[in-house]
Design a protein around this motif. Structure first.
Motif, PDB file in Angstrom:
ATOM      1  N   LEU A   1      62.003  68.678  35.212  1.00  0.00           N
ATOM      2  CA  LEU A   1      62.926  68.171  34.194  1.00  0.00           C
ATOM      3  C   LEU A   1      63.771  67.004  34.708  1.00  0.00           C
ATOM      4  O   LEU A   1      64.085  66.088  33.966  1.00  0.00           O
TER       5      LEU A   1
ATOM      6  N   ALA B   1      57.430  61.055  28.764  1.00  0.00           N
ATOM      7  CA  ALA B   1      57.422  60.794  27.318  1.00  0.00           C
ATOM      8  C   ALA B   1      57.811  62.060  26.547  1.00  0.00           C
ATOM      9  O   ALA B   1      58.556  62.020  25.569  1.00  0.00           O
ATOM     10  N   LEU B   2      57.317  63.182  27.035  1.00  0.00           N
ATOM     11  CA  LEU B   2      57.597  64.469  26.389  1.00  0.00           C
ATOM     12  C   LEU B   2      59.099  64.761  26.449  1.00  0.00           C
ATOM     13  O   LEU B   2      59.713  65.168  25.463  1.00  0.00           O
ATOM     14  N   LEU B   3      59.699  64.530  27.595  1.00  0.00           N
ATOM     15  CA  LEU B   3      61.137  64.761  27.748  1.00  0.00           C
ATOM     16  C   LEU B   3      61.945  63.805  26.876  1.00  0.00           C
ATOM     17  O   LEU B   3      62.918  64.188  26.250  1.00  0.00           O
TER      18      LEU B   3
ATOM     19  N   ALA C   1      62.688  73.080  26.544  1.00  0.00           N
ATOM     20  CA  ALA C   1      64.013  73.680  26.632  1.00  0.00           C
ATOM     21  C   ALA C   1      63.892  75.188  26.821  1.00  0.00           C
ATOM     22  O   ALA C   1      64.600  75.783  27.629  1.00  0.00           O
TER      23      ALA C   1
ATOM     24  N   ALA D   1      61.121  62.517  24.143  1.00  0.00           N
ATOM     25  CA  ALA D   1      60.931  62.734  22.704  1.00  0.00           C
ATOM     26  C   ALA D   1      61.762  63.895  22.172  1.00  0.00           C
ATOM     27  O   ALA D   1      61.884  64.066  20.970  1.00  0.00           O
ATOM     28  N   ILE D   2      62.339  64.700  23.056  1.00  0.00           N
ATOM     29  CA  ILE D   2      63.102  65.857  22.581  1.00  0.00           C
ATOM     30  C   ILE D   2      64.368  65.378  21.882  1.00  0.00           C
ATOM     31  O   ILE D   2      65.165  64.663  22.475  1.00  0.00           O
ATOM     32  N   PRO D   3      64.533  65.752  20.605  1.00  0.00           N
ATOM     33  CA  PRO D   3      65.746  65.310  19.907  1.00  0.00           C
ATOM     34  C   PRO D   3      66.984  65.879  20.588  1.00  0.00           C
ATOM     35  O   PRO D   3      67.018  67.036  20.978  1.00  0.00           O
ATOM     36  N   GLN D   4      67.993  65.026  20.750  1.00  0.00           N
ATOM     37  CA  GLN D   4      69.186  65.422  21.493  1.00  0.00           C
ATOM     38  C   GLN D   4      70.431  65.270  20.640  1.00  0.00           C
ATOM     39  O   GLN D   4      70.506  64.371  19.820  1.00  0.00           O
ATOM     40  N   LEU D   5      71.396  66.102  20.894  1.00  0.00           N
ATOM     41  CA  LEU D   5      72.719  65.859  20.334  1.00  0.00           C
ATOM     42  C   LEU D   5      73.388  64.781  21.202  1.00  0.00           C
ATOM     43  O   LEU D   5      72.954  64.555  22.326  1.00  0.00           O
TER      44      LEU D   5
END
Lengths: 267, 268
Positions: free
Chosen positions: A241, A251-253, A214, A255-259
């Protein structure tokens, strides 16, 4: 420095060619055949998780560590063992933790003036203190803050001091190793805004190492994704992205915690 | 049923107030997120709930666990609560684990202490817990020392240790902050699975709103030692009442939006 040439055509200011770094006693290579090119005006993000080799790569680009094989070039010339003064003036660095990177016994003004002294640039005392005042203002501090000491400042302000120090010799390239990871979320955004502003205003080229896609997406039009010492994906950040090709990048994308999605769109 | 309730909790060092008038309750199966930035008092609140405040700090108010007020109780009484009724996992499992003791024996320790199991039963139970937290090859892994396993695996061990005695409240203080993002996702999924299975009430402390929002159903927002907002996650995210909560949501939404595959990075 207004270059009419499109970014794609510019010669890299800093580049690494087939960089490999093997540390003694380790079976795997920290860095394994990495090519990287930093072109003026095109900030580059280096993304990956721990052990990916991103900080090792940054240290090689900074010339504080040497590759086991491969070569780093600055303005087309091999970076020799003793880093040239010109390189040290043009390429500056900011680290993650402003608490450990600022000498607690030095006033902020002497910390910021330090690269000027060690490079013997910036003119006489008066000229240097004018430069210190100028860069303190550029990072959103006041010239009179120079009389204070690092412990009197918050984490975010200390990172501003570290950035001011890096800016003092008017570098063209700023290497930054996780520059906001130690900071609270709201402070993080302020430092990101500051870095973006400096890139725009001073024509700085940023090489940003981060585990956080981000943050890279906010500051760098190009990105390298690293894993286990290799580059697994590279390209325009927006493409990486939106259309990641490599499985690990995906996988990296993911895993990003999202609202919740709708909430993010509302804002 | 209320398992833990704190009323008017205040914590001070010398005369300086660090936490002021914090009240909330945890029922069985509750999932409460406590969010705040550094210095907000969130971790001190957690330590107070375990009777672990650093020397020199004074707490006032009430901390009622299973119907009994423990605030100011002597340490020997707290020791019957810690690990048995209320347990905790910390940000860095290395600081919670004994570096010289095999991890299996560390999971077995509280089982022997609180449940009076003999050594071999406790160690068998430790292996079962290693399976439950999905550690590979549990029978072999229990003999490893903490530094011989990865950070994610250590946090799994810490979770096994915290849950082995079937506590009624689990406090997780930034349990994924020190982990890589892909490992964080795995630990959050595991935590979700374990609290669902065991019915333990969760107090999840973090500075990271998207992380908390994914796991909690109720949010508490702390700033400068005070609770500034409390409500269901959805309400706090969509209709924050305090300026501070609104600011946290806006910052998090901005960061989240930029990391989203759709449209991320295009506004620069």
């Amino acid at each position: 420095m207004s270059e009419p040439m499109p970014a794609e055509g510019r010669e890299p200011i800093l580049s690494g060619h087939q960089l490999t770094r093997q540390f003694a006693g380790r079976s795997h290579r920290a860095l394994d055949g990495v090519d990287v090119a930093v072109r003026p005006g095109v900030s580059l993000g280096i993304v990956g998780e721990s052990g990916a080799g991103k900080s090792t790569l940054l240290r090689l680009l900074l010339g504080v560590d040497r590759p086991t094989s491969g070569e780093v070039r600055f303005a087309g010339q091999p970076l020799d063992r003793a880093r040239s003064r010109e390189f040290r003036r043009q390429v500056q660095v900011v680290f993650q933790d402003p608490r450990s990177s600022l000498n607690p016994r030095m006033s902020v003004a002497s910390i910021v003036a330090e690269p000027l002294r060690s490079l013997r640039i910036g003119g006489d005392r008066a000229a240097r203190s004018a430069r210190v005042a100028e860069v303190l203002t550029a990072v959103g501090l006041r010239p009179e803050d120079g009389r204070r000491y690092p412990h009197e400042f918050s984490g975010g302000q200390r990172q501003r001091i570290a950035i001011a120090r890096a800016l003092a010799p008017a570098p063209r390239v700023l290497l930054a190793d996780e520059p906001v990871s130690a900071l609270d979320v709201s402070v993080r955004l302020q430092i990101i805004d500051l870095l973006r502003d400096l890139v725009d205003r001073l024509g700085l080229t940023l090489v940003l190492v981060s585990h956080d896609l981000a943050i890279v997406s906010q500051l760098c039009p190009e990105v390298l994704v690293m894993r286990h010492g290799r580059v697994v994906e590279r390209g325009a950040t927006a493409d990486v992205l939106t259309r990641p090709v490599d499985g690990y990048t995906r996988a990296l994308l993911a895993a990003i915690p999202q609202l919740p999605t709708d909430l993010v769109e509302e804002q | 049923m209320t398992v833990l309730e704190t009323t008017g909790l205040s914590i001070a060092l010398d005369r300086e107030p660090l936490v002021r008038d914090v009240s909330f309750a945890l029922d069985t199966r509750d999932r409460v997120g406590l969010i705040g930035e550094s210095g907000s008092g969130k971790s001190l609140t957690a330590l107070a709930l375990l009777g672990l405040l650093p020397a020199g700090m004074r707490a006032s108010g009430r901390i009622v666990i299973d119907g009994r007020d423990y605030l100011g109780a002597p340490d020997r009484q707290w020791r019957r609560v810690r690990g048995r009724t209320v347990s905790i996992v910390f940000q860095e499992p290395l600081t919670a684990l004994d570096p010289l003791m095999p991890v299996g024996r560390q999971i077995a320790g509280p089982l022997r202490l609180h449940q009076g199991l003999n050594r071999s039963d406790a160690e068998r139970r430790a292996i079962e817990w290693c399976e439950r937290v999905h550690l590979p090859d549990p029978a072999r892994l229990v003999r490893a020392l903490p530094h011989e396993i990865s950070g994610g695996q250590r946090q799994r061990v810490a979770l096994a240790m915290a849950l082995a005695c079937r506590p009624r409240v689990l406090i997780a203080d930034e349990p994924t902050t020190a982990l890589d993002v892909t490992v964080q996702a795995q630990i959050l999924a595991l935590l979700d699975e374990l609290i669902e299975e065991t019915g333990v009430a969760l107090l999840f402390i973090s500075h990271d709103l998207p992380v908390v929002a994914g796991l909690a159903r109720h949010l508490l927002v702390m700033r400068d030692g005070r609770l500034v907002e409390s409500g269901p996650v959805d309400d706090v995210l969509r209709r924050p009442r305090s300026d501070y909560a609104r600011q946290l949501v806006t910052s998090a939404a901005r960061v989240t939006r930029l990391a989203r595959p759709a449209g991320g990075g295009e506004d620069r």
